[in-house]
Design a protein around this motif. Sequence first.
Motif, short mmCIF file in Angstrom:
data_model
loop_
_atom_site.label_atom_id
_atom_site.label_comp_id
_atom_site.label_asym_id
_atom_site.label_seq_id
_atom_site.Cartn_x
_atom_site.Cartn_y
_atom_site.Cartn_z
N ARG A 14 0.83 -1.21 0.00
CA ARG A 14 0.00 0.00 0.00
C ARG A 14 0.87 1.26 0.00
O ARG A 14 0.61 2.21 -0.77
CB ARG A 14 -0.92 0.00 1.22
CG ARG A 14 -1.89 1.20 1.23
CD ARG A 14 -2.83 1.13 2.40
NE ARG A 14 -2.15 1.32 3.67
CZ ARG A 14 -2.04 0.39 4.61
NH1 ARG A 14 -2.56 -0.82 4.43
NH2 ARG A 14 -1.41 0.66 5.75
N THR A 15 1.89 1.28 0.80
CA THR A 15 2.79 2.45 0.87
C THR A 15 3.51 2.67 -0.44
O THR A 15 3.66 3.81 -0.91
CB THR A 15 3.81 2.25 2.01
OG1 THR A 15 3.11 2.05 3.24
CG2 THR A 15 4.72 3.46 2.14
N PHE A 17 2.51 1.80 -3.53
CA PHE A 17 1.62 2.32 -4.56
C PHE A 17 1.18 3.76 -4.28
O PHE A 17 0.99 4.54 -5.22
CB PHE A 17 0.41 1.40 -4.74
CG PHE A 17 0.72 0.19 -5.59
CD1 PHE A 17 0.95 0.32 -6.95
CD2 PHE A 17 0.81 -1.07 -5.03
CE1 PHE A 17 1.25 -0.78 -7.75
CE2 PHE A 17 1.12 -2.18 -5.81
CZ PHE A 17 1.33 -2.03 -7.18
N ASP A 18 1.05 4.11 -3.02
CA ASP A 18 0.81 5.52 -2.70
C ASP A 18 1.94 6.39 -3.26
O ASP A 18 1.70 7.47 -3.81
CB ASP A 18 0.75 5.72 -1.17
CG ASP A 18 -0.57 5.28 -0.57
OD1 ASP A 18 -1.54 5.06 -1.32
OD2 ASP A 18 -0.63 5.14 0.67
N ARG A 19 3.16 5.89 -3.15
CA ARG A 19 4.34 6.66 -3.53
C ARG A 19 4.47 6.82 -5.05
O ARG A 19 4.83 7.87 -5.54
CB ARG A 19 5.58 5.94 -2.97
CG ARG A 19 6.83 6.76 -2.91
CD ARG A 19 7.90 6.08 -2.08
NE ARG A 19 8.39 4.84 -2.65
CZ ARG A 19 8.28 3.64 -2.08
NH1 ARG A 19 7.67 3.50 -0.91
NH2 ARG A 19 8.77 2.55 -2.66
N ALA A 21 2.01 6.43 -7.35
CA ALA A 21 0.74 6.69 -8.03
C ALA A 21 0.81 7.80 -9.09
O ALA A 21 0.27 7.62 -10.19
CB ALA A 21 -0.35 7.02 -7.00
N ASP A 80 -9.84 -0.08 -4.16
CA ASP A 80 -8.39 -0.17 -4.01
C ASP A 80 -8.02 0.20 -2.58
O ASP A 80 -8.74 0.96 -1.92
CB ASP A 80 -7.69 0.78 -4.99
CG ASP A 80 -6.25 0.35 -5.30
OD1 ASP A 80 -6.00 -0.10 -6.43
OD2 ASP A 80 -5.38 0.46 -4.41
N SER A 82 -5.06 1.69 -1.89
CA SER A 82 -4.11 2.80 -1.94
C SER A 82 -4.82 4.14 -2.10
O SER A 82 -5.46 4.41 -3.12
CB SER A 82 -3.14 2.60 -3.11
OG SER A 82 -2.41 3.78 -3.37
N MET A 85 -3.40 6.02 -5.19
CA MET A 85 -3.96 5.59 -6.47
C MET A 85 -5.37 6.13 -6.67
O MET A 85 -5.73 6.62 -7.74
CB MET A 85 -3.96 4.06 -6.54
CG MET A 85 -2.60 3.45 -6.73
SD MET A 85 -1.96 3.76 -8.39
CE MET A 85 -0.70 2.50 -8.51
N ARG A 100 -12.37 2.97 -1.05
CA ARG A 100 -11.10 2.51 -0.50
C ARG A 100 -11.39 1.30 0.38
O ARG A 100 -12.01 1.41 1.44
CB ARG A 100 -10.41 3.61 0.30
CG ARG A 100 -9.00 3.19 0.72
CD ARG A 100 -8.27 4.25 1.49
NE ARG A 100 -6.93 3.81 1.84
CZ ARG A 100 -6.15 4.40 2.73
NH1 ARG A 100 -6.57 5.49 3.37
NH2 ARG A 100 -4.95 3.93 2.97
N ASP A 102 -10.17 -3.24 0.94
CA ASP A 102 -9.32 -4.38 0.62
C ASP A 102 -10.13 -5.39 -0.19
O ASP A 102 -11.28 -5.70 0.16
CB ASP A 102 -8.85 -5.02 1.93
CG ASP A 102 -7.73 -6.02 1.74
OD1 ASP A 102 -7.65 -6.64 0.65
OD2 ASP A 102 -6.93 -6.19 2.67
N ASN A 124 -0.05 -8.95 -5.37
CA ASN A 124 0.04 -7.96 -4.29
C ASN A 124 -0.86 -8.25 -3.11
O ASN A 124 -0.76 -7.56 -2.09
CB ASN A 124 -0.28 -6.56 -4.84
CG ASN A 124 0.74 -6.11 -5.87
OD1 ASN A 124 1.94 -6.34 -5.73
ND2 ASN A 124 0.27 -5.47 -6.94
#
Length: 215
Positions: A14-15, A17-19, A21, A80, A82, A85, A100, A102, A124
């Motif tokens: 998750r971290t 994909f946040d980064r 995105a 999602d 993230s 994202m 948002r 899971d 993932n």
Amino acid sequence: MSLPSLSEKAVVVRTMFDRIAPTYDRMNRLLTLGADQRWRRRVVELSRVGLGSSTLDVACGTGDLIEHLMASGARVVGVDVSAGMLAVAERRGFVGRLVRADGLELPIASASIDALTCAFALRNVVSIPTLLAEARRVLRPGGRLVLLEVAEPRLALLRRLHGFYFGRIVPLVGGLLVDREAYAYLPASATWLPAPETLAAWIVEAGFEDVRREV
């Protein structure tokens, strides 16, 4: 690279994909030479959705597949984990279609959708069988599950070329342009994917019929 343990996986993914995105779509186009869009269009064809079909896109990311599904006339919700994202997806105009959550615990009523799609995300999740069970739960009788993943080619020569490209070129280009750690993880995470025969067996065990693989 060393992959995170299962207990760390959800947070690490998750971290990451946040980064990445903000640049994720551009890198997908570059690293697949645009083929990712063709693959997504094929997912829509296989899902057989049309005007009014209710569709759930799990691990929707920035909304690429949502866009293709909407073009068919389907009613689409994207899920999602993230926030990064989903923020990009909102800027693309998908506000009101995003949740948002899971994919292993979908906030969707049982037997309520016609098709569920999931692109480039099986590697993932913490538990693929759990995701498949959730997909079966939310799909109506006769509903369709379409999964898109990058797998190793069957032919030895193509398999070597595939390994070289995703094992060497992708991390190099991604590391130079965006994020070294993330683009080392993405090819390495393929080791979390089961063999196609195993995945097909899991899908059947989840309650699906007429399971087919297209390459």
